[in-house]
Design a protein around this motif. Structure first.
Motif, PDB file in Angstrom:
ATOM      1  N   SER A   1      21.012 -23.494  -5.716  1.00 53.32           N
ATOM      2  CA  SER A   1      20.907 -23.661  -4.278  1.00 53.32           C
ATOM      3  C   SER A   1      20.515 -22.331  -3.640  1.00 53.32           C
ATOM      4  O   SER A   1      21.130 -21.311  -3.918  1.00 53.32           O
ATOM      5  CB  SER A   1      22.272 -24.102  -3.750  1.00 53.32           C
ATOM      6  N   MET A   2      19.456 -22.340  -2.796  1.00 54.30           N
ATOM      7  CA  MET A   2      19.110 -21.124  -2.072  1.00 54.30           C
ATOM      8  C   MET A   2      19.814 -21.223  -0.726  1.00 54.30           C
ATOM      9  O   MET A   2      19.399 -21.961   0.160  1.00 54.30           O
ATOM     10  CB  MET A   2      17.601 -21.004  -1.897  1.00 54.30           C
ATOM     11  N   VAL A   3      20.894 -20.490  -0.588  1.00 58.32           N
ATOM     12  CA  VAL A   3      21.741 -20.591   0.594  1.00 58.32           C
ATOM     13  C   VAL A   3      21.223 -19.636   1.661  1.00 58.32           C
ATOM     14  O   VAL A   3      21.004 -18.462   1.401  1.00 58.32           O
ATOM     15  CB  VAL A   3      23.192 -20.234   0.209  1.00 58.32           C
ATOM     16  N   HIS A   4      20.952 -20.187   2.838  1.00 60.76           N
ATOM     17  CA  HIS A   4      20.453 -19.357   3.938  1.00 60.76           C
ATOM     18  C   HIS A   4      20.942 -19.952   5.253  1.00 60.76           C
ATOM     19  O   HIS A   4      21.421 -21.080   5.288  1.00 60.76           O
ATOM     20  CB  HIS A   4      18.929 -19.321   3.915  1.00 60.76           C
ATOM     21  N   ASP A   5      20.775 -19.220   6.344  1.00 58.10           N
ATOM     22  CA  ASP A   5      21.254 -19.711   7.632  1.00 58.10           C
ATOM     23  C   ASP A   5      20.484 -20.959   8.069  1.00 58.10           C
ATOM     24  O   ASP A   5      19.293 -21.078   7.826  1.00 58.10           O
ATOM     25  CB  ASP A   5      21.093 -18.621   8.701  1.00 58.10           C
ATOM     26  N   MET A   6      21.206 -21.864   8.722  1.00 57.46           N
ATOM     27  CA  MET A   6      20.585 -23.080   9.242  1.00 57.46           C
ATOM     28  C   MET A   6      20.687 -23.051  10.775  1.00 57.46           C
ATOM     29  O   MET A   6      21.464 -22.298  11.340  1.00 57.46           O
ATOM     30  CB  MET A   6      21.320 -24.324   8.727  1.00 57.46           C
ATOM     31  N   PHE A   7      19.896 -23.911  11.415  1.00 57.53           N
ATOM     32  CA  PHE A   7      19.873 -23.911  12.876  1.00 57.53           C
ATOM     33  C   PHE A   7      20.114 -25.300  13.435  1.00 57.53           C
ATOM     34  O   PHE A   7      19.597 -26.277  12.911  1.00 57.53           O
ATOM     35  CB  PHE A   7      18.523 -23.401  13.379  1.00 57.53           C
ATOM     36  N   LEU A   8      20.928 -25.342  14.488  1.00 61.15           N
ATOM     37  CA  LEU A   8      21.073 -26.575  15.241  1.00 61.15           C
ATOM     38  C   LEU A   8      20.094 -26.471  16.410  1.00 61.15           C
ATOM     39  O   LEU A   8      20.123 -25.497  17.159  1.00 61.15           O
ATOM     40  CB  LEU A   8      22.511 -26.705  15.755  1.00 61.15           C
ATOM     41  N   VAL A   9      19.215 -27.476  16.530  1.00 58.76           N
ATOM     42  CA  VAL A   9      18.199 -27.397  17.587  1.00 58.76           C
ATOM     43  C   VAL A   9      18.271 -28.619  18.490  1.00 58.76           C
ATOM     44  O   VAL A   9      18.873 -29.637  18.137  1.00 58.76           O
ATOM     45  CB  VAL A   9      16.776 -27.309  16.998  1.00 58.76           C
ATOM     46  N   GLU A  10      17.673 -28.479  19.651  1.00 59.66           N
ATOM     47  CA  GLU A  10      17.595 -29.600  20.585  1.00 59.66           C
ATOM     48  C   GLU A  10      16.139 -29.759  20.997  1.00 59.66           C
ATOM     49  O   GLU A  10      15.431 -28.772  21.206  1.00 59.66           O
ATOM     50  CB  GLU A  10      18.463 -29.322  21.814  1.00 59.66           C
ATOM     51  N   VAL A  11      15.693 -31.011  21.122  1.00 62.28           N
ATOM     52  CA  VAL A  11      14.320 -31.261  21.560  1.00 62.28           C
ATOM     53  C   VAL A  11      14.250 -31.025  23.064  1.00 62.28           C
ATOM     54  O   VAL A  11      15.090 -31.502  23.826  1.00 62.28           O
ATOM     55  CB  VAL A  11      13.896 -32.703  21.226  1.00 62.28           C
ATOM     56  N   LYS A  12      13.227 -30.251  23.477  1.00 64.89           N
ATOM     57  CA  LYS A  12      13.096 -29.892  24.893  1.00 64.89           C
ATOM     58  C   LYS A  12      12.720 -31.086  25.762  1.00 64.89           C
ATOM     59  O   LYS A  12      12.127 -32.045  25.284  1.00 64.89           O
ATOM     60  CB  LYS A  12      12.021 -28.817  25.033  1.00 64.89           C
ATOM     61  N   LYS A  13      13.037 -30.975  27.031  1.00 63.45           N
ATOM     62  CA  LYS A  13      12.555 -31.950  28.004  1.00 63.45           C
ATOM     63  C   LYS A  13      11.081 -31.647  28.258  1.00 63.45           C
ATOM     64  O   LYS A  13      10.672 -30.485  28.165  1.00 63.45           O
ATOM     65  CB  LYS A  13      13.302 -31.788  29.325  1.00 63.45           C
ATOM     66  N   PRO A  14      10.275 -32.643  28.636  1.00 62.87           N
ATOM     67  CA  PRO A  14       8.854 -32.374  28.901  1.00 62.87           C
ATOM     68  C   PRO A  14       8.669 -31.251  29.924  1.00 62.87           C
ATOM     69  O   PRO A  14       7.732 -30.466  29.826  1.00 62.87           O
ATOM     70  CB  PRO A  14       8.334 -33.699  29.451  1.00 62.87           C
ATOM     71  N   SER A  15       9.615 -31.150  30.884  1.00 64.92           N
ATOM     72  CA  SER A  15       9.465 -30.128  31.922  1.00 64.92           C
ATOM     73  C   SER A  15       9.722 -28.712  31.389  1.00 64.92           C
ATOM     74  O   SER A  15       9.281 -27.730  31.970  1.00 64.92           O
ATOM     75  CB  SER A  15      10.423 -30.422  33.072  1.00 64.92           C
ATOM     76  N   GLU A  16      10.461 -28.612  30.273  1.00 63.03           N
ATOM     77  CA  GLU A  16      10.787 -27.289  29.723  1.00 63.03           C
ATOM     78  C   GLU A  16       9.684 -26.759  28.811  1.00 63.03           C
ATOM     79  O   GLU A  16       9.651 -25.585  28.469  1.00 63.03           O
ATOM     80  CB  GLU A  16      12.068 -27.369  28.886  1.00 63.03           C
ATOM     81  N   SER A  17       8.804 -27.663  28.377  1.00 62.24           N
ATOM     82  CA  SER A  17       7.818 -27.297  27.366  1.00 62.24           C
ATOM     83  C   SER A  17       6.595 -26.672  28.019  1.00 62.24           C
ATOM     84  O   SER A  17       6.017 -27.227  28.938  1.00 62.24           O
ATOM     85  CB  SER A  17       7.425 -28.550  26.586  1.00 62.24           C
ATOM     86  N   LYS A  18       6.213 -25.477  27.499  1.00 59.94           N
ATOM     87  CA  LYS A  18       5.104 -24.763  28.129  1.00 59.94           C
ATOM     88  C   LYS A  18       3.792 -24.908  27.386  1.00 59.94           C
ATOM     89  O   LYS A  18       2.736 -24.576  27.914  1.00 59.94           O
ATOM     90  CB  LYS A  18       5.464 -23.284  28.250  1.00 59.94           C
ATOM     91  N   SER A  19       3.836 -25.352  26.129  1.00 57.90           N
ATOM     92  CA  SER A  19       2.595 -25.506  25.367  1.00 57.90           C
ATOM     93  C   SER A  19       2.747 -26.712  24.433  1.00 57.90           C
ATOM     94  O   SER A  19       3.859 -27.207  24.243  1.00 57.90           O
ATOM     95  CB  SER A  19       2.321 -24.231  24.572  1.00 57.90           C
ATOM     96  N   PRO A  20       1.644 -27.182  23.850  1.00 53.93           N
ATOM     97  CA  PRO A  20       1.723 -28.412  23.050  1.00 53.93           C
ATOM     98  C   PRO A  20       2.728 -28.353  21.901  1.00 53.93           C
ATOM     99  O   PRO A  20       3.262 -29.381  21.499  1.00 53.93           O
ATOM    100  CB  PRO A  20       0.305 -28.564  22.503  1.00 53.93           C
ATOM    101  N   TRP A  21       2.983 -27.159  21.360  1.00 54.96           N
ATOM    102  CA  TRP A  21       3.925 -27.071  20.243  1.00 54.96           C
ATOM    103  C   TRP A  21       5.265 -26.472  20.658  1.00 54.96           C
ATOM    104  O   TRP A  21       6.088 -26.122  19.819  1.00 54.96           O
ATOM    105  CB  TRP A  21       3.307 -26.286  19.085  1.00 54.96           C
ATOM    106  N   ASP A  22       5.475 -26.319  21.955  1.00 52.44           N
ATOM    107  CA  ASP A  22       6.742 -25.811  22.444  1.00 52.44           C
ATOM    108  C   ASP A  22       7.707 -26.992  22.524  1.00 52.44           C
ATOM    109  O   ASP A  22       7.839 -27.635  23.548  1.00 52.44           O
ATOM    110  CB  ASP A  22       6.523 -25.176  23.828  1.00 52.44           C
ATOM    111  N   LEU A  23       8.371 -27.291  21.398  1.00 55.84           N
ATOM    112  CA  LEU A  23       9.086 -28.558  21.283  1.00 55.84           C
ATOM    113  C   LEU A  23      10.609 -28.430  21.202  1.00 55.84           C
ATOM    114  O   LEU A  23      11.328 -29.305  21.660  1.00 55.84           O
ATOM    115  CB  LEU A  23       8.601 -29.302  20.023  1.00 55.84           C
ATOM    116  N   LEU A  24      11.095 -27.337  20.606  1.00 55.80           N
ATOM    117  CA  LEU A  24      12.527 -27.265  20.324  1.00 55.80           C
ATOM    118  C   LEU A  24      13.149 -26.013  20.910  1.00 55.80           C
ATOM    119  O   LEU A  24      12.456 -25.032  21.175  1.00 55.80           O
ATOM    120  CB  LEU A  24      12.764 -27.225  18.801  1.00 55.80           C
TER     121      LEU A  24
END
Lengths: 301, 403
Positions: free
Chosen positions: B356-379
């Motif tokens: 197992s390659m143990v490394h830090d993990m991330f909890l993410v949230e999907v942005k609201k359309p109003s928060e997103s500034k570019s096409p790939w600005d998603l999380l």
């Protein structure tokens, strides 16, 4: 598993929704097989193509024409997509399928299977296989309808009604009109019909175009419900072939009824015993082939 | 005559020298890396050609050579079929002398190839597979599980969702090994955090219509509908849940394995507000952004955690060869186990004895359309979870290599 009366009705409705797609697709296959004797394996690919024409028209056509705000809307797609794809079908019939009528079924099957793989491959190259959402659903069809026993999305209700309507019109045109009688006669004895002055080759070409157009039509109707993806057709076509085999190759009414009822059977299986949901149709197929090898509505030859 | 003899002696000596160095250094004078993944099927947006691009970038960034020997890359499509994957892996090991195989999207394929790797002493670095059996029952001295597993994902996401009020769960599970394992692990975390599981329904892989299953989930009244599936299945389920008013009715959808490509495909309108766990997000920090932008320039899409993982895996492998001074698999594995793995992808990473390659993990949230500034600005990243908390402790595992 507790099955309430409401649950069963809800599942039947959902089954009817899928069944309507099965019906439209198997109808096209039946018409093509009836007249051309071609087992059209590319049917799933044309279904996929239909959905993509709607999607591309909605998202990409405007920018391509230099009008970024232009979207081909859903209603236009319902008409244009079957026409475009039907035309492609005509082209394929004229240039390729035409040469195969005199040889074994198998060649037509191989050719159309190859075409399906090519089309799917091309689209996989340019589009995300996990699918793209089609956002062109008209305002009037958004929302939910209260059917007392469940809340049913308006669009799905519309898709059931529309598909059934198209199935009925097709059945009527083939079984009850003069044009349809030429078609049926052409199926029985093309030589004799030609002798009566009917242009059979043209009729065959148009029939293929029509069958293919039907598949594209189903694709447009399906686009707002499922994700539009290059593999949506290959996932669907296997089930649809089972439907055609159960209903009997070449029977119009047979394919409509079988499509609808198998959709509902599948829907019920999803609540009663979910693991069998995508195999129940094939069990039916085995059963029907054992008892009535020509299919439920097919004639023994 | 004498001159000729001298030449002969010199020649033999040089030849002998060359042979000895190649035995201690690089076997067959070239380091060959194979990318074996789904190139055309349901998971090809997650790995596919993007993984090959990532591997090429890793090799180019390393200078194209290690210990003075050429690095070569080959790739193939396993079509999500374990038998095709193992045939290809066998061929690569026997005739192409491939030193390391990476990618291996889909647990079935990864398990098959890891087994062949053990037999043929070929290192496997699975970046796309999820099942924890790779590092437990079927762990291998040459097998590395690099990006994520079906323990770490629900540990991070499931626990967080229960803690913020999602106490009752109903599962929609893909009916095969991966789905079962994900469902089982998630249930355990839900229960240990005081949540309750009300039921589950299993659906076949690659289902187009989820409405029946969703209605059952809706009828259960559970607060959270946990999706233990991936790719196209996940996308269809989320889309249709919205269509039937499930989210609007107050139930939450929680994806247990979500890739960036899935969010992109769903669109922010549909996916907004969703929480999930990931090993990588391109816009997390300066390093991840810099690399991802280079990747974007080549592919037209931002990398998924699988694709970024392939770059990191290849780089780590090459670094280990350089450090070890050989590509001998036993030595390289030993070197890798002693290395700290830190790059734009892996934070505080290290390789454990079970693979197992143990490394830090991330909890993410999907942005609201109003928060997103570019096409790939998603999380947006909500929480960083240290690797030792996210991954299964060695003491709970069942790998025979861990004594």
């Amino acid at each position: 598993m507790h099955l309430s009366y409401q649950m069963v009705l809800a599942q039947l409705m959902l089954g009817l929704n899928n069944g309507a797609f099965y019906a439209i697709l198997s109808l096209g296959l039946a018409v093509i097989f009836g007249l051309l004797n071609i087992i059209n394996f590319a049917h799933g690919a044309f279904y996929m193509l239909g959905a993509f024409v709607a999607l591309i028209g909605y998202t990409k056509l405007g920018p391509l024409l230099g009008m970024p705000d232009f979207h081909m809307n859903y209603w236009a797609a319902l008409l244009i997509s079957p026409l475009v794809v039907g035309l492609l079908g005509v082209l394929i019939e004229k240039t390729m399928l035409k040469r195969l009528y005199k040889v074994d079924h198998l060649y037509g099957l191989l050719l159309t299977f190859g075409l399906a793989l090519i089309l799917q491959g091309i689209f996989t190259n340019y589009f995300n296989v996990s699918g793209t959402s089609y956002n062109g659903k008209p305002e009037i069809l958004r929302g939910v309808v209260n059917l007392k026993f469940m809340m049913f999305p308006t669009y799905r209700l519309w898709s059931i009604g529309l598909s059934l309507g198209v199935c009925f019109v097709t059945w009527f045109a083939i079984e009850r009109t003069k044009l349809g009688s030429y078609l049926r006669a052409g199926t029985e004895n093309p030589g004799l019909v030609q002798a009566f002055g009917v242009n059979v080759p043209l009729m065959i070409t148009l029939t293929y175009g029509f069958g293919v157009g039907l598949a594209a039509f189903a694709g447009v109707v399906a686009a707002p419900i499922y994700s539009v993806s290059p593999i949506m057709g290959s996932e669907m076509i296997i089930t649809v072939f089972a439907v055609v085999v159960i209903g009997g190759m070449g029977s119009i009414m047979g394919s409509i009824w079988t499509g609808l009822s198998l959709g509902m059977l599948e829907g019920l299986t999803k609540v009663i015993y979910p693991p069998a949901a995508n195999t129940v149709i094939f069990f039916m197929m085995i059963l029907v082939l054992l008892i009535k090898p020509a299919g439920l509505f097919g004639k023994e030859q | 005559m004498k001159k000729k003899l001298m030449q002969f002696v010199m020649g033999t000596a040089i030849l002998g020298l060359a042979m000895t160095t190649s035995a201690a250094g690089i076997s067959s004078n070239v380091v060959k890396i194979g990318v074996l993944t789904d190139m055309s099927g349901v998971y090809s947006a997650i790995g596919g050609k993007g993984s090959v691009v990532a591997a090429k970038m890793a090799i180019a960034d390393f200078g194209g050579k290690v210990l003075g020997k050429q690095i070569q890359l080959i790739s193939a499509d396993h079509q999500n079929k374990a038998d095709i994957a193992s045939t290809k892996a066998r061929e690569w090991a026997d005739t192409d002398h491939v030193d390391m195989i990476t990618g291996l999207l889909n647990s079935g394929c990864a398990l098959a190839v890891q087994k062949i790797g053990t037999e043929k002493k070929v290192i496997t670095m699975a970046t796309g597979a999820g099942s924890t059996t790779l590092t437990n029952e079927h762990c291998s001295p040459y097998g590395i599980h690099y990006v994520y597993d079906t323990y770490a994902l629900p540990k991070v996401a499931g626990s967080a969702i229960v803690d913020t009020g999602g106490k009752t769960w109903y599962f929609l599970t893909a009916d095969y090994a991966f789905g079962h394992s994900l469902e089982k692990n998630t249930k355990a975390f839900v229960k240990s955090h005081g949540g309750k599981v009300l039921g589950q329904v299993r659906h076949p892989l690659a289902t187009a219509d989820f409405s029946s299953y969703l209605l059952q989930a809706q009828a259960s009244g559970a607060k959270v509908i946990g999706l233990a599936n991936a790719g196209g299945d996940f996308i269809n389920a989320v889309k249709q849940a919205r269509e039937f008013g499930i989210v609007q009715g107050g139930q939450t959808i929680a994806g247990m394995l979500v890739f960036l490509s899935d969010v992109k495909s769903l669109g922010l309108d549909v996916a907004q507000g969703m929480n999930f766990a990931t090993s990588f997000y391109w816009d997390r920090d300066a390093a991840s952004r810099a690399w991802s932008k280079r990747y974007f320039a080549k592919t037209g899409a931002m990398p998924t955690m699988d694709q970024a993982g392939v770059y990191s895996a290849v780089t780590t492998y090459l670094k280990a060869i350089k450090k070890a001074g050989t590509d001998n698999p036993d030595t390289v594995m030993k070197t890798m186990r002693g290395m700290k793995i830190n790059d734009f992808f892996s934070i505080n990473g290290h390789l454990r004895a079970d693979g197992s390659m143990v490394h830090d993990m991330f909890l993410v949230e999907v942005k609201k359309p109003s928060e997103s500034k570019s096409p790939w600005d998603l999380l947006k990243v909500i929480k960083e979870v240290p690797g030792n908390e996210a991954f299964m402790p060695l003491s709970e595992g069942s790998c025979a290599l861990v004594k």
